[in-house]
Design an enzyme around this catalytic site. Structure first.
Site, PDB file in Angstrom:
ATOM      1  N   GLY A 149       0.772  -1.228   0.000  1.00 54.17           N
ATOM      2  CA  GLY A 149       0.000   0.000   0.000  1.00 54.17           C
ATOM      3  C   GLY A 149       0.807   1.285   0.000  1.00 54.17           C
ATOM      4  O   GLY A 149       0.331   2.305   0.502  1.00 54.17           O
ATOM      5  N   ASN A 189       1.426   3.069  -2.634  1.00 52.95           N
ATOM      6  CA  ASN A 189       0.672   3.987  -3.505  1.00 52.95           C
ATOM      7  C   ASN A 189      -0.559   4.525  -2.785  1.00 52.95           C
ATOM      8  O   ASN A 189      -0.898   5.702  -2.921  1.00 52.95           O
ATOM      9  CB  ASN A 189       0.274   3.289  -4.808  1.00 52.95           C
ATOM     10  CG  ASN A 189       1.397   3.309  -5.812  1.00 52.95           C
ATOM     11  OD1 ASN A 189       1.683   4.345  -6.404  1.00 52.95           O
ATOM     12  ND2 ASN A 189       2.061   2.182  -5.985  1.00 52.95           N
ATOM     13  N   ASN A 209      -6.082   2.460 -12.669  1.00 54.11           N
ATOM     14  CA  ASN A 209      -5.054   1.538 -12.182  1.00 54.11           C
ATOM     15  C   ASN A 209      -3.677   2.144 -12.397  1.00 54.11           C
ATOM     16  O   ASN A 209      -3.468   2.917 -13.328  1.00 54.11           O
ATOM     17  CB  ASN A 209      -5.158   0.228 -12.980  1.00 54.11           C
ATOM     18  CG  ASN A 209      -4.102  -0.791 -12.592  1.00 54.11           C
ATOM     19  OD1 ASN A 209      -3.928  -1.102 -11.404  1.00 54.11           O
ATOM     20  ND2 ASN A 209      -3.375  -1.311 -13.570  1.00 54.11           N
ATOM     21  N   HIS A 226       0.221   1.047 -13.251  1.00 54.00           N
ATOM     22  CA  HIS A 226       1.023  -0.074 -13.750  1.00 54.00           C
ATOM     23  C   HIS A 226       2.495   0.347 -13.714  1.00 54.00           C
ATOM     24  O   HIS A 226       2.831   1.449 -14.170  1.00 54.00           O
ATOM     25  CB  HIS A 226       0.606  -0.448 -15.170  1.00 54.00           C
ATOM     26  CG  HIS A 226       1.327  -1.647 -15.664  1.00 54.00           C
ATOM     27  ND1 HIS A 226       0.970  -2.931 -15.291  1.00 54.00           N
ATOM     28  CD2 HIS A 226       2.411  -1.770 -16.459  1.00 54.00           C
ATOM     29  CE1 HIS A 226       1.813  -3.788 -15.844  1.00 54.00           C
ATOM     30  NE2 HIS A 226       2.696  -3.105 -16.561  1.00 54.00           N
ATOM     31  N   ASP A 253      -4.675  -4.094 -18.765  1.00 48.07           N
ATOM     32  CA  ASP A 253      -3.672  -3.035 -18.997  1.00 48.07           C
ATOM     33  C   ASP A 253      -3.841  -2.313 -20.331  1.00 48.07           C
ATOM     34  O   ASP A 253      -2.912  -1.655 -20.808  1.00 48.07           O
ATOM     35  CB  ASP A 253      -2.225  -3.601 -18.903  1.00 48.07           C
ATOM     36  CG  ASP A 253      -1.882  -4.066 -17.495  1.00 48.07           C
ATOM     37  OD1 ASP A 253      -2.424  -3.501 -16.532  1.00 48.07           O
ATOM     38  OD2 ASP A 253      -1.075  -5.012 -17.366  1.00 48.07           O
TER      39      ASP A 253
HETATM   40  C1  GAR Z   1       3.168  -1.068  -7.478  1.00 42.03           C
HETATM   41  O1  GAR Z   1       4.450  -1.037  -8.038  1.00 42.03           O
HETATM   42  C2  GAR Z   1       2.117  -1.090  -8.563  1.00 42.03           C
HETATM   43  O2  GAR Z   1       2.463  -0.333  -9.674  1.00 42.03           O
HETATM   44  C3  GAR Z   1       2.080  -2.555  -8.901  1.00 42.03           C
HETATM   45  O3  GAR Z   1       2.209  -3.214  -7.664  1.00 42.03           O
HETATM   46  C4  GAR Z   1       2.937  -2.398  -6.752  1.00 42.03           C
HETATM   47  C5  GAR Z   1       2.112  -2.247  -5.495  1.00 42.03           C
HETATM   48  O4  GAR Z   1       2.839  -1.593  -4.491  1.00 42.03           O
HETATM   49  N1  GAR Z   1       0.868  -2.902  -9.582  1.00 42.03           N
HETATM   50  C6  GAR Z   1       0.798  -3.822 -10.541  1.00 42.03           C
HETATM   51  O5  GAR Z   1       1.746  -4.486 -10.890  1.00 42.03           O
HETATM   52  C7  GAR Z   1      -0.583  -4.013 -11.139  1.00 42.03           C
HETATM   53  N2  GAR Z   1      -0.502  -4.731 -12.375  1.00 42.03           N
HETATM   54  P1  GAR Z   1       2.124  -0.860  -3.271  1.00 42.03           P
HETATM   55  O6  GAR Z   1       1.128  -1.865  -2.644  1.00 42.03           O
HETATM   56  O7  GAR Z   1       3.233  -0.546  -2.329  1.00 42.03           O
HETATM   57  O8  GAR Z   1       1.421   0.347  -3.800  1.00 42.03           O
END
Ligand code: GAR
Length: 201
Positions: A15, A17, A110, A112, A153
Site C-alpha cells: 500500500g 501507492n 489503475n 502499472h 492493462d
Molecule cells: C506497485 O508497483 C504497482 O504499480 C504494482 O504493484 C505495486 C504495489 O505496491 N501494480 C501492478 O503491478 C498491477 N498490475 P504498493 O502496494 O506498495 O502500492
C-alpha cells in the site's frame, strides 16, 4: 465540501501507492475527492494497517475464502452501498471481470509499473514487470496510470512518467526507483484529475 467524489482504493499488499494518495489528500492536493474506503483481497495486506492509522474504513474479501465471482459480487455491493464514484486500483493483483469493469465504466483507474503498452498484460504485475524490463534490456521504464477496461492493462492512458534504468539494477532496486520517481508522483495527480473530470460530468 459535499461535492467530492467518493473514492475506494483496492489493494493487495504493502500500500505505498495508497499512502501516497492519502498523503496528497491530507496536503490538500486532491480537493475534488475523498478516500472513504479501502478494500483488500488478503487479510494480511499491510495496507489495512495504513488505512486504520489514517482513519479510513476497511473491508477484506480474502482470495482464499471467496472464489472470484463471489468476491467481485461482494465488492460491487459494498461499492454501491458506500456510493463510491471512483475505484482506484493501487497494487490490486487480480484482473477484474468484464461485468465488474462495465459496472464502473470510466470510474476505475489503475497504476502499472511500466510504460504501457510495453510490459503489460496478464502475468505482468509487481516484480515480474521489472524482471521483464531488465531481461529485455530497455534503458527507460516508468509508470502508467490508465482507465481499466475489459482488456488487461489496455485502457486509455491518463498519465505516464519515465524512469531511467541503470547498470547494476536488480528488480527490487528498479521497483523502488519507479515507485519513488514515478508512481507516487503521478498517481495522486491522476486521482485528482479524474475526480475533477467526474465532478463536471
Ligand atoms: C506497485 O508497483 C504497482 O504499480 C504494482 O504493484 C505495486 C504495489 O505496491 N501494480 C501492478 O503491478 C498491477 N498490475 P504498493 O502496494 O506498495 O502500492
Amino acid at each position: 465540501m459535499e461535492n467530492k467524489i467518493r473514492i475506494a482504493v483496492l489493494c493487495s499488499g504493502g500500500g505505498t501507492n495508497f499512502q501516497a494518495i492519502v498523503n496528497a489528500a491530507e496536503a490538500g492536493l486532491i480537493p475534488d475527492g475523498q478516500i472513504v474506503l479501502t478494500i483488500a483481497d488478503s487479510e494480511k495486506a499491510y495496507v489495512l494497517e495504513r488505512a486504520k492509522r489514517n482513519g479510513i474504513e476497511t473491508a477484506v474479501f480474502d482470495k482464499k475464502r471467496y472464489p472470484r465471482a463471489e468476491r467481485e459480487e461482494k465488492i460491487l455491493a459494498l461499492l454501491q452501498e458506500k456510493e463510491i464514484g471512483l475505484v482506484v486500483l493501487a497494487g490490486f493483483m487480480t484482473v477484474l471481470s468484464a461485468a465488474f469493469v462495465n459496472a464502473f465504466e470510466g470510474r476505475i483507474i489503475n497504476i502499472h509499473p511500466a510504460l504501457l503498452p510495453s510490459f503489460g498484460g496478464v502475468g505482468m504485475y509487481g516484480l515480474h514487470v521489472h524482471e521483464a524490463v531488465l531481461a529485455r534490456g530497455v534503458k527507460v521504464t516508468g509508470a502508467t496510470v490508465h482507465y481499466v477496461t475489459e482488456e488487461c492493462d489496455g485502457g486509455p492512458i491518463i498519465a505516464q512518467k519515465a524512469v531511467e534504468v541503470r547498470a547494476g539494477d536488480t528488480p527490487e532496486i528498479l521497483q523502488k526507483r519507479v515507485m519513488r520517481e514515478a508512481e507516487w508522483v503521478i498517481f495522486p495527480e491522476a486521482v485528482q484529475t479524474v475526480c475533477k473530470m467526474l465532478i463536471k460530468k
